[in-house]
Structures are given as structure tokens and as C-alpha cells.
Design an enzyme around this catalytic site. Sequence first.
Site, short mmCIF file in Angstrom:
data_model
loop_
_atom_site.label_atom_id
_atom_site.label_comp_id
_atom_site.label_asym_id
_atom_site.label_seq_id
_atom_site.Cartn_x
_atom_site.Cartn_y
_atom_site.Cartn_z
N ASP A 25 -12.15 3.35 0.32
CA ASP A 25 -12.00 2.91 -1.06
C ASP A 25 -12.40 1.45 -1.11
O ASP A 25 -13.11 0.97 -0.21
CB ASP A 25 -10.57 3.17 -1.55
CG ASP A 25 -9.54 2.59 -0.60
OD1 ASP A 25 -9.83 1.55 0.05
OD2 ASP A 25 -8.45 3.15 -0.48
N LYS A 34 -9.87 4.51 -5.18
CA LYS A 34 -8.88 4.61 -6.24
C LYS A 34 -8.50 3.20 -6.62
O LYS A 34 -8.29 2.36 -5.77
CB LYS A 34 -7.61 5.33 -5.75
CG LYS A 34 -7.81 6.75 -5.36
CD LYS A 34 -6.59 7.27 -4.64
CE LYS A 34 -6.39 6.53 -3.30
NZ LYS A 34 -5.31 7.10 -2.48
N MET A 61 1.00 -5.05 -3.15
CA MET A 61 0.43 -4.40 -4.33
C MET A 61 1.37 -4.59 -5.52
O MET A 61 1.52 -3.71 -6.35
CB MET A 61 0.21 -2.90 -4.09
CG MET A 61 -0.55 -2.56 -2.84
SD MET A 61 -2.30 -2.92 -3.02
CE MET A 61 -2.84 -1.53 -4.02
#
Lengths: 211, 211
Positions: free
Chosen positions: A56, A77, A192
Site C-alpha cells: 500500500d 488503503k 495512526m
Amino acid sequence: MPIDEHSSDEADAFADDESGGETGTVYLVGSGPGNPDLLTVRASDLIDSADVVLHDKLPGPEILERIPVEKREDVGKRAGGERTSQSEINARLVELAEEGTDVVRLKGGDPFVFGRGGEEMQYLAEHGVDFEVVPGITSAVAAPAAADIPVTHRDHASSVSFVTGHEDPEKDESAVDWQALADTGGTIVVLMGVGKLPEYTAALRDAGMDA
Amino acid sequence: MPIDEHSSDEADAFADDESGGETGTVYLVGSGPGNPDLLTVRASDLIDSADVVLHDKLPGPEILERIPVEKREDVGKRAGGERTSQSEINARLVELAEEGTDVVRLKGGDPFVFGRGGEEMQYLAEHGVDFEVVPGITSAVAAPAAADIPVTHRDHASSVSFVTGHEDPEKDESAVDWQALADTGGTIVVLMGVGKLPEYTAALRDAGMDA
């Protein structure tokens, strides 16, 4: 290693052969914090030798740009813009291995620190696919280190906790106990977590931490 | 740019010279869990180019044996048999840098995860010595990974806490709050904890965790 797409049942029979020549191996590889120099020697070698690198955007442009385009497969993603579901990625890994392809599944940071490597490994094991996990430097350590901030210090922090700021959205309630994390007295690193930063800092202030 | 403290003004003038030939740099380098393939590319390059590699036993024999004996300096400390004090190591790093030596201070795992890299960095900064921190793969992630155990899993653990099992013996009481760690509901990894394993497992059972 030749790639045989959409293999027939006959090819599957070969895949179970003792010689092991027909099925590929999936390498769940951590790419570290994004600097190519912080790849491990093993990760660097596997990227070079793999037939396909499934990735990714998280490994970052500097690392991705060094991989020949013809062996890159982007299953990216991004928060808010889901592109390939985890179950599709899992199925693709098994498919590639059964075609005899050696696959590097390249993941930002470490595959087992909020990298969903555990889920992929489980799926591969359930489907009898050979795999190897290659740890990477987790950004939870590397990002503070880049700013010369040690996550532990003998005088100040006897523990460090890494927390995901991006839990499974289908969970009914958060499994993160901010009070308990604050009570550890150690360092807390939220990964995150930018999207919900105000919520987390408020929760930690409520738990008695200094602003 | 090299910085030279504790030096005469004349030496300072040299130190600021564009050639940078007078003072060395100290690289605080994590060696990862012991497998040479899990060194980072940067660590591997720095070990090759350094004049001196200051190390203890923690990087492990496979990595240490690859370093030419003539540039190895063993400042090993072992639990129970202290050999070189941290303050001696700090002083030696500054001394070598001031002699113009490029030094790799090689540490098992990551220098900032219970590696005392924070203390060494602080000392170097206070003494005006140029340094760079190169993260390594912490055994806290790599050791479970070697057994295919993910430290986090989307379905099971939203946090992971790393705890030192080897606190500063001069501390009056442990800063580790086992109850709070158990309450996080996340994974707990105890590093360097073999010596006190029965105590820690008892503390965690008392805190309500399953045996």
C-alpha cells in the site's frame, strides 16, 4: 519463478508436491519508517528477489520508487477511501502463492505492530501457504527517535505503550482504556492517531495526564 | 557538522572547519534482535565504515563476529557482573569523538527501547559531540515475531506495552504499575525480565490476568 495465473486443479495438485517447487512463499515484510536505509538487510534482499511486491502507500515513496514498477501491485488503503479490502488482500496472497509466485507483502513499519500482519499470517496458515515474517522498525519507535526523543529512559519511563489510533470501525466500543494507559506512568505512543487526536488528548487529560 | 566542546578556542575553530576532520561522530546504533540480516542497511554500512565499534554482548555473537577484532571495543555489562559503568562508557564515547574517531555505539535491539541510548545521547549533547541515532528492531517485537506471535491483532489487542524487567536498582520503588498494565487490556512484553519472572507473573495474576 514463473507465474501461472488462475491455475487449474492440476496445477494445484502440483502445488502440494513435496518438491515445493510449485508453490510460492509469502514474506510479510516490515519496511520500517520510510527511509530506504532503515530497511533491514533481509527486507532489502527479499524485495530484490521477489516476483511480486504487494504494497500500500505506507512504506512511503522513497522505498516504493526503488521497486521495479513491473513487480509492484498496489493494494493501497487510505483512511476514508478504502480501496482493497483485507479479505481481498488475503485471497490475493494465497492466489499468488498457489501460482508459484514468491510474494513480498510489504507493510509500513512492522507487520505485527498494528500492521494487520497477524490476520494475514493466520489466513496463510489456514490455507497451507508457506510464509515468513520479517520484522521492521516500527514508526512508534523511529518517529520519536528521528526527533531525538527516547521512548524509554531509565530515569523517566519504565514502560512504553503503543496504542492504535485507528481501531476496527466495526467494534461496538473502543478497547482502549486511556485511564489505564495513563496510570502506567510510562510513555504512550499513539499510531495512526491524527484523525482523532483531539479525542485522545482529551481522554488522557481526563485520565489525569498533564496537557 | 562536528561540534567540539571541552576544547580550547583554537580547537573549536578547527572543529568548525568545513573539512570536519577534527572531531568524530558518535552513532548510537540499534543492532536488532541478533540476526545479521535484521540489521538495517544503515547499521550495516556504519559498522563497516566506523573506526571503532563500542559494544557489549547484547548484539549477539553472529553480529559481533562479523566486525573486525581490531575495531571492536568491548564495554560489556552483564546482569550481576558489572564491568564498565555507564558513566565510563559515556566518557569513552566523548573521548573517542574528541580524538577524531567515528564511533558506532552498537546496542542490542533499539537504542531507545530500554537501551539507555537516551542517557548516552544526553551526555553527548551536553558535551557538544555530534551524534546520530539509528533505530534498530527491538526484541520486544522481534522475539514474539520469531515465534509467529503478533504483539497486536485487530481482534484482540489495541495496544502493546513494553516494560523493563530490569529497572535501575537504585530506585527506591519500582515505577512499574502492573495493575495499570493489566487494565490496558493490551499485550504486555517484559524485556530482560527472566531474572524476576516469578515476581512479575505473580504481580500480573494479582492484577487479574489469566495465568
